[in-house]
Design an enzyme around this catalytic site. Structure first.
Site, PDB file in Angstrom:
ATOM      1  N   CYS A   1      67.204  80.063  39.189  1.00 40.70           N
ATOM      2  CA  CYS A   1      68.088  81.172  39.559  1.00 40.70           C
ATOM      3  C   CYS A   1      69.541  80.742  39.364  1.00 40.70           C
ATOM      4  O   CYS A   1      69.844  79.572  39.255  1.00 40.70           O
ATOM      5  CB  CYS A   1      67.835  81.530  41.022  1.00 40.70           C
ATOM      6  SG  CYS A   1      66.113  81.853  41.343  1.00 40.70           S
TER       7      CYS A   1
ATOM      8  N   ARG B   1      69.852  82.213  33.408  1.00 40.02           N
ATOM      9  CA  ARG B   1      68.987  81.361  34.244  1.00 40.02           C
ATOM     10  C   ARG B   1      67.915  82.175  34.952  1.00 40.02           C
ATOM     11  O   ARG B   1      66.989  81.628  35.510  1.00 40.02           O
ATOM     12  CB  ARG B   1      69.833  80.642  35.298  1.00 40.02           C
ATOM     13  CG  ARG B   1      70.676  79.515  34.748  1.00 40.02           C
ATOM     14  CD  ARG B   1      71.514  78.906  35.838  1.00 40.02           C
ATOM     15  NE  ARG B   1      70.709  78.314  36.877  1.00 40.02           N
ATOM     16  CZ  ARG B   1      70.406  77.015  36.937  1.00 40.02           C
ATOM     17  NH1 ARG B   1      70.838  76.221  35.968  1.00 40.02           N
ATOM     18  NH2 ARG B   1      69.697  76.514  37.893  1.00 40.02           N
TER      19      ARG B   1
ATOM     20  N   GLY C   1      64.625  77.348  44.038  1.00 41.26           N
ATOM     21  CA  GLY C   1      63.593  76.344  44.322  1.00 41.26           C
ATOM     22  C   GLY C   1      62.450  76.987  45.074  1.00 41.26           C
ATOM     23  O   GLY C   1      62.315  78.209  45.126  1.00 41.26           O
TER      24      GLY C   1
ATOM     25  N   GLU D   1      57.257  73.742  17.028  1.00 39.90           N
ATOM     26  CA  GLU D   1      58.528  74.331  17.489  1.00 39.90           C
ATOM     27  C   GLU D   1      58.732  75.714  16.889  1.00 39.90           C
ATOM     28  O   GLU D   1      59.170  76.639  17.565  1.00 39.90           O
ATOM     29  CB  GLU D   1      59.684  73.395  17.136  1.00 39.90           C
ATOM     30  CG  GLU D   1      61.062  73.938  17.434  1.00 39.90           C
ATOM     31  CD  GLU D   1      61.287  74.288  18.899  1.00 39.90           C
ATOM     32  OE1 GLU D   1      60.447  73.909  19.746  1.00 39.90           O
ATOM     33  OE2 GLU D   1      62.278  74.983  19.193  1.00 39.90           O
TER      34      GLU D   1
ATOM     35  N   LYS E   1      59.271  79.121  19.078  1.00 45.21           N
ATOM     36  CA  LYS E   1      60.417  80.019  18.892  1.00 45.21           C
ATOM     37  C   LYS E   1      59.943  81.455  18.725  1.00 45.21           C
ATOM     38  O   LYS E   1      60.459  82.385  19.334  1.00 45.21           O
ATOM     39  CB  LYS E   1      61.231  79.592  17.674  1.00 45.21           C
ATOM     40  CG  LYS E   1      62.068  78.361  17.868  1.00 45.21           C
ATOM     41  CD  LYS E   1      63.324  78.602  18.660  1.00 45.21           C
ATOM     42  CE  LYS E   1      63.354  78.235  20.103  1.00 45.21           C
ATOM     43  NZ  LYS E   1      62.794  77.074  20.679  1.00 45.21           N
TER      44      LYS E   1
ATOM     45  N   HIS F   1      38.989  72.107  10.162  1.00 42.03           N
ATOM     46  CA  HIS F   1      38.114  71.824  11.313  1.00 42.03           C
ATOM     47  C   HIS F   1      38.037  73.008  12.267  1.00 42.03           C
ATOM     48  O   HIS F   1      37.742  72.852  13.444  1.00 42.03           O
ATOM     49  CB  HIS F   1      38.631  70.574  12.044  1.00 42.03           C
ATOM     50  CG  HIS F   1      38.666  69.363  11.179  1.00 42.03           C
ATOM     51  ND1 HIS F   1      37.538  68.716  10.734  1.00 42.03           N
ATOM     52  CD2 HIS F   1      39.697  68.711  10.610  1.00 42.03           C
ATOM     53  CE1 HIS F   1      37.868  67.698   9.959  1.00 42.03           C
ATOM     54  NE2 HIS F   1      39.186  67.671   9.868  1.00 42.03           N
TER      55      HIS F   1
ATOM     56  N   LYS G   1      66.199  79.920  31.421  1.00 41.57           N
ATOM     57  CA  LYS G   1      66.758  78.853  30.589  1.00 41.57           C
ATOM     58  C   LYS G   1      66.414  77.477  31.131  1.00 41.57           C
ATOM     59  O   LYS G   1      66.206  76.551  30.384  1.00 41.57           O
ATOM     60  CB  LYS G   1      68.280  79.003  30.505  1.00 41.57           C
ATOM     61  CG  LYS G   1      68.952  77.977  29.609  1.00 41.57           C
ATOM     62  CD  LYS G   1      68.450  78.054  28.179  1.00 41.57           C
ATOM     63  CE  LYS G   1      69.088  77.023  27.291  1.00 41.57           C
ATOM     64  NZ  LYS G   1      68.477  76.984  25.946  1.00 41.57           N
TER      65      LYS G   1
HETATM   66  C1  AGP Z   1      62.679  76.371  24.492  1.00 40.43           C
HETATM   67  O1  AGP Z   1      63.089  77.375  23.566  1.00 40.43           O
HETATM   68  C2  AGP Z   1      62.312  76.936  25.838  1.00 40.43           C
HETATM   69  N1  AGP Z   1      63.344  77.729  26.365  1.00 40.43           N
HETATM   70  C3  AGP Z   1      61.752  75.894  26.773  1.00 40.43           C
HETATM   71  O2  AGP Z   1      60.552  75.441  26.201  1.00 40.43           O
HETATM   72  C4  AGP Z   1      62.643  74.651  27.054  1.00 40.43           C
HETATM   73  O3  AGP Z   1      62.755  73.863  25.897  1.00 40.43           O
HETATM   74  C5  AGP Z   1      61.965  73.822  28.144  1.00 40.43           C
HETATM   75  O4  AGP Z   1      61.924  74.600  29.316  1.00 40.43           O
HETATM   76  C6  AGP Z   1      62.688  72.494  28.443  1.00 40.43           C
HETATM   77  O5  AGP Z   1      63.987  72.753  28.862  1.00 40.43           O
HETATM   78  P1  AGP Z   1      65.014  71.482  28.971  1.00 40.43           P
HETATM   79  O6  AGP Z   1      65.232  70.982  27.594  1.00 40.43           O
HETATM   80  O7  AGP Z   1      66.252  72.051  29.594  1.00 40.43           O
HETATM   81  O8  AGP Z   1      64.352  70.455  29.841  1.00 40.43           O
END
Ligand code: AGP
Length: 618
Positions: free
Chosen positions: A2, A27, A105, A491, A495, A514, A613
């Site tokens: 948050c 966030r 939290g 990756e 995305k 496989h 985020k």
């Molecule tokens: C990535 O695009 C995601 N938003 C998510 O997987 C992120 O990489 C993951 O939560 C780790 O975040 P951090 O690098 O801040 O630890």
């Protein structure tokens, strides 16, 4: 996950808090709220949905003209306990209206505390765990304790990781900020004018007002008043904390001429990598200098294994780093998801090092894994982007990504800069471990050309719109890669799924036969990373297998490779580069492809549904 903002000072609190929440909305954004102290008590406004819904409801003047000092707190939420709703939005206020709290939290023992408080007559008005905090503080205030004492007593009863900011009508002009565990940062900003003070879960929320920041560590409680901040540990010990001056400028956290933060951050990668490299490589000798991570040759040579711990995109970066560090530094590397590492009783010990890769520096699973590594006696390093973050401050050495604020939930420039950081670490350790032996590791000089190569991959390309128009209705994608580009396939799939909500899987290309090859048909586009490296021929064979089953292939290939143009349906070109650096280049077309598909589907690219985020809960 948050966003939290607090303010005490002479200016009206509401606009400052709302502006800060706007910058922290990435966030978490399923509801938001604000509380300000007026002469007739605490005024609360909350709204479900985006912050704009709250802004529309803010009374014209939530200020307190009768008071020279304004006090307020605000919150933008990513729900854990209690569905997104106005009644569950923060701030939460005590029954007598004397205390308001915002929280990030999980209060793990909230059920027993709730029962205990209800037995004393407390009336709960939400389904959240947070509400127990405000009732506990009110209980101790009624017992005659000061706000600080009441906060210490209440917080001491909570289990789990918390970031808390609270205020009380009984003590105008005072905020209490507390951090327990890894629940995301708590920063205190020292204003430049008239003693105004700020509190934030993330510094972009207050950078426009001050760059003088101090950060709370776990189990610390700060009392913030105009022009002053006093920090104590939960056991009462006083804490002296150095104020840091943050170099980030607020402008860089704005979108500028871009439509989305993600688009801006994709296109910032050449500049970001330039910043990542600055001052760290002697391009004459190839020597690498890491300003915040130093290792003696003996320690480097004694290292038996490196354990990389990370989540999501950062974990994919760590998988690439395994190739870099094993190849260049000849050091064995294991890569674990942060959420798995500490539950497998890893064989890590004093002869090992752990490397936490985390953009936010606050990911609970990664922090917990780093703590487990330390508990087992390992050296703990980190690669982080967020300055002052928990991962940075609690590691024995760190390498900043220097990507600048990454606001888009989908990580892009943090991914490529963290790969570059691992290349730097590999070269640094490689020289230390190789000593004077003839074998010198891969040359850091190769990095000199990387920003320019990245710029080439970022040039305008109409093919992205064409691909988005053709494939935006598809429901499944498959991403294939081999060797150092297999993690790039993972990756690329992440995305796509996290911003377009299209299902996508990344797979080692060699695994197709496989099982997954059964999925191939004309409906599922297959993205193949087939640069001209040691496994190129294998990838060509893979592409032919997909085409033989009426699959559609989108290849990421090396410029000048005429052969692949005959085999793939579409080709996204990247310039030739040293094999170990190709992932930095091949990841970018996949970022752009995901972005264009998500836009074409009308998705909220910067704030995808269900995501935040920084995942500061385990
Ligand atoms: C990535 O695009 C995601 N938003 C998510 O997987 C992120 O990489 C993951 O939560 C780790 O975040 P951090 O690098 O801040 O630890």
């Amino acid at each position: 996950m948050c966003g939290i903002i607090g303010y005490v000072g002479p200016r009206e609190a509401a606009p400052i808090i709302l502006g800060g929440l706007r910058r922290l909305e990435y966030r978490g954004y399923d509801s938001a709220g604000i509380a300000v102290l007026r002469d007739d008590g605490i005024h609360i406004q909350r709204a479900v949905g985006k912050l704009s819904n709250l802004e529309a409801r803010i009374e014209s003047a939530m200020g307190n003209p009768a008071s020279a000092v304004q006090t307020g707190i605000g919150h933008t939420r990513w729900a854990t306990h209690g569905a997104p709703s106005e009644r569950n939005a923060h701030p939460h206020v005590s029954a007598d209206g004397s205390v308001a709290v915002v929280h990030n939290g999980i209060v793990e023992n909230f059920a027993e505390l709730r029962r205990e408080l209800q037995a004393e007559g407390a009336a709960f008005r939400s389904d959240t765990d947070t509400e127990v905090i405000v009732h506990l503080v009110a209980r101790y205030l009624r017992a005659g304790r000061t706000l600080e004492q009441a906060a210490h007593a209440a917080i001491g009863q909570l289990r789990g990781s918390q970031a808390i900011v609270l205020m009380s009508a009984r003590e105008p002009g005072a905020l209490i900020a507390a951090r327990i565990g890894n629940a995301g940062g708590v920063s205190v900003g020292l204003g430049d004018a008239d003693g105004e003070m700020f509190v934030a879960s993330d510094i972009p929320g207050i950078l426009e007002h001050t760059r003088r920041i101090l950060f709370l560590d776990s189990h610390e409680v700060a009392v913030v008043r105009p022009g002053q901040v006093e920090i104590r540990r939960l056991n009462g010990d006083a804490v002296t904390r150095t104020v840091q001056v943050i170099a980030w400028d607020p402008v860089s956290a704005e979108k500028g001429e871009y439509r989305h933060f993600m688009q801006k951050e994709i296109h910032e990668q050449a500049r970001a990598i330039t910043d990542t490299l600055r001052g760290r490589v002697d391009f004459q000798t190839g020597e690498v200098m890491l300003e915040s991570l130093t290792v003696s040759p003996e320690t480097a040579r004694r290292l038996e294994r490196l354990y990389t711990v990370a989540c999501g995109t950062s974990a994919h970066s760590g998988l690439i780093g395994k190739f870099l560090i094993e190849s260049v530094a000849r050091l064995s590397v294991e890569v674990d998801y942060g959420s798995e590492f500490r539950y497998r009783d890893p064989l890590i010990g004093p002869r090992c090092a752990a490397l936490g890769i985390t953009q936010s520096g606050e990911t609970a699973d990664t922090l917990a894994a780093m703590q487990e590594a330390r508990r087992k006696g390992a050296t703990v390093w980190s690669i982080v982007n967020a300055i002052g973050s928990q991962a940075q401050r609690t590691s024995d050495g760190h390498i900043l990504m220097r990507a600048g604020p990454e606001i888009g939930v989908a990580s892009t420039k943090a991914f490529t800069t963290s790969v570059v950081d691992q290349y730097l670490l590999a070269c640094y350790l490689g020289r230390l471990r190789a000593g004077d032996s003839a074998r010198q590791p891969a040359n850091a000089k190769d990095l000199a050309f990387l920003p320019n190569l990245v710029s080439q991959v970022l040039e305008p390309n109409p093919l992205y719109d064409e691909l988005a128009n053709r494939f935006h209705h598809r429901e499944h994608f498959l991403y294939l890669g081999r060797g150092i580009n297999y993690p790039v396939a993972l990756e690329g799939a992440l995305k796509l799924k996290e911003i377009s909500y299209i299902h996508a899987e990344g797979y080692p290309a060699g695994e197709m036969k496989h099982g997954p090859i059964a999925l191939i048909d004309e409906q599922m586009p297959v993205v193949c990373i087939a640069v001209q490296d040691a496994v190129y021929d294998k990838m060509i064979s893979q592409i032919e297998q997909v085409k033989a089953r009426a699959g559609v292939v989108i290849a990421v290939a090396t410029e000048g490779d005429t052969a692949i143009a005959d085999k793939a349906d579409y080709v996204l070109w990247v310039p030739d580069a040293p094999a170990l650096l190709t992932p930095v280049l091949t990841a970018i077309p996949l970022q752009r492809l995901a972005y264009h598909l998500a836009i074409r589907r009308g998705c909220d690219v910067d704030q995808p549904r269900n995501l935040a985020k920084s995942v500061t809960v385990e």
